[in-house]
Write an enzyme that holds these catalytic residues in place. Structure first.
Site, PDB file in Angstrom:
ATOM      1  N   TYR A 148      36.373  34.432  46.276  1.00  9.32           N
ATOM      2  CA  TYR A 148      34.692  34.641  47.779  1.00  9.32           C
ATOM      3  C   TYR A 148      33.940  32.852  47.786  1.00  9.32           C
ATOM      4  CZ  TYR A 148      36.683  39.434  47.550  1.00  9.32           C
ATOM      5  OH  TYR A 148      37.781  40.563  47.764  1.00  9.32           O
ATOM      6  N   TYR A 187      42.617  38.025  42.233  1.00  9.79           N
ATOM      7  CA  TYR A 187      41.865  37.212  41.359  1.00  9.79           C
ATOM      8  C   TYR A 187      41.642  37.832  40.285  1.00  9.79           C
ATOM      9  CZ  TYR A 187      38.443  40.252  44.708  1.00  9.79           C
ATOM     10  OH  TYR A 187      38.622  41.610  45.079  1.00  9.79           O
ATOM     11  N   ARG A 197      42.894  41.714  39.927  1.00 12.91           N
ATOM     12  CA  ARG A 197      42.967  42.772  41.201  1.00 12.91           C
ATOM     13  C   ARG A 197      44.645  42.050  42.245  1.00 12.91           C
ATOM     14  NH1 ARG A 197      39.996  45.181  44.614  1.00 12.91           N
ATOM     15  NH2 ARG A 197      41.930  47.186  44.132  1.00 12.91           N
ATOM     16  N   HIS A 200      44.123  41.754  48.147  1.00 13.45           N
ATOM     17  CA  HIS A 200      43.757  42.481  49.637  1.00 13.45           C
ATOM     18  C   HIS A 200      42.494  41.990  50.626  1.00 13.45           C
ATOM     19  CE1 HIS A 200      40.541  43.033  46.262  1.00 13.45           C
ATOM     20  NE2 HIS A 200      39.825  42.984  47.170  1.00 13.45           N
ATOM     21  N   HIS A 202      39.307  43.236  52.300  1.00 10.96           N
ATOM     22  CA  HIS A 202      38.564  44.826  52.996  1.00 10.96           C
ATOM     23  C   HIS A 202      37.749  44.597  54.330  1.00 10.96           C
ATOM     24  CE1 HIS A 202      36.713  43.921  48.843  1.00 10.96           C
ATOM     25  NE2 HIS A 202      37.060  43.627  48.778  1.00 10.96           N
TER      26      HIS A 202
END
Length: 281
Positions: A148, A187, A197, A200, A202
């Site tokens: 991110y 990640y 995880r 995905h 959000h």
């Protein structure tokens, strides 16, 4: 635009023996141990459903394999708030503030972002299947390396200078939305040792005022990390989990340009899409 990318940092808060463990190296539980806990809870749910207990469509708010879930739901009574008062102190937007190009996350910088270019398309619907028009839809995500754009993201994967990972749009008259972006990567996070995880995106949806906000996650079909992820598995019913997974749609792909996925968001009714607390992942 709101973009909560605190996920990889906040998930470092691991609960063991009722005490918060900040250092991820102290998260000694193995994936096998977490998976065993998940399976036990799911087995108990299936047994209860067979005995006539109601079907669950929402995540367990205290889901033991998701170590910090106990910290991520309200502990006090909810209070009514005046939407007009909140909007005097909070960010506000109008339709003219959302430009059509903000839905293309691949053109926000001087160069092309790295990774698989994808188109995500779908509709926002109410429980009766009616389109929800002029709905603000925001997305945020990791880049193709699973990183991110956030100062507290400590994942040692490269930052892509040409990809911020945030975008937004308004739904059309038929409730449709569409984003062009880069497929995010899995990640690591700090729930337990060697925790990863699934990839995905959000999603955030605003209603008619600032107090009406719902957040959820869209996953990609066939991800091998599904069964290992205590956040995804905190929804104990398989049908409810399946509603978070997009469909690969070759009709959405573009020749030599992008692959495509479709994913509808249902706001109410028995088939509604799971929505998480604003402060959760």
């Amino acid at each position: 635009m709101t973009a909560n990318t605190d996920e990889t940092f906040d998930e470092s808060h691991v609960i063991e023996n009722d005490s918060a463990v900040i250092d991820s190296d102290a998260a000694a539980d193995s994936q096998d141990f977490i998976t065993k806990q998940i399976n036990q809870i799911h087995d108990e749910y299936q047994q209860g459903k067979a005995e006539g207990k109601p079907e669950e469509t929402q995540p367990r708010i205290d889901f033991a394999p998701y170590r910090s879930s106990v910290l991520r739901h309200p502990t006090k009574d909810l209070h009514h708030a005046d939407p007009e008062t909140i909007e005097l102190w909070s960010p506000a937007f109008g339709h003219r503030d959302v430009h059509a190009l903000e839905a293309d996350l691949t053109i926000q910088h001087n160069g092309e972002p790295l990774g698989e270019r994808i188109v995500v398309r779908g509709k926002v619907l109410d429980g009766a299947g009616r389109p929800v028009r002029n709905q603000l839809v925001e997305i945020w995500q990791a880049n193709a390396a699973g990183r991110y754009i956030h100062k507290r993201d400590q994942h040692p994967a490269p930052i892509d200078p040409n990809f911020t990972g945030v975008g937004r749009c308004l739904t059309g008259d038929d409730g449709s939305y569409e984003f062009t972006t880069i497929k995010p990567a899995p990640y690591p996070w700090k729930n337990h040792h060697n925790a990863w995880r699934p990839a995905h995106i959000h999603f955030s949806l605003f209603g008619t005022d600032f107090t009406q906000r719902m957040i959820t996650q869209m996953y990609f079909p066939g991800d091998p990390l599904f069964s290992l992820d205590p956040i995804y598995q905190s929804i104990t019913d398989q049908k409810a989990r399946d509603r978070l997974v997009a469909t690969y749609d070759h009709n959405v792909t573009s020749h030599e340009w992008a692959t495509g996925y479709t994913w509808d968001i249902v706001l109410s009714g028995s088939n509604r899409t799971w929505m998480e607390d604003e402060d959760a992942e």
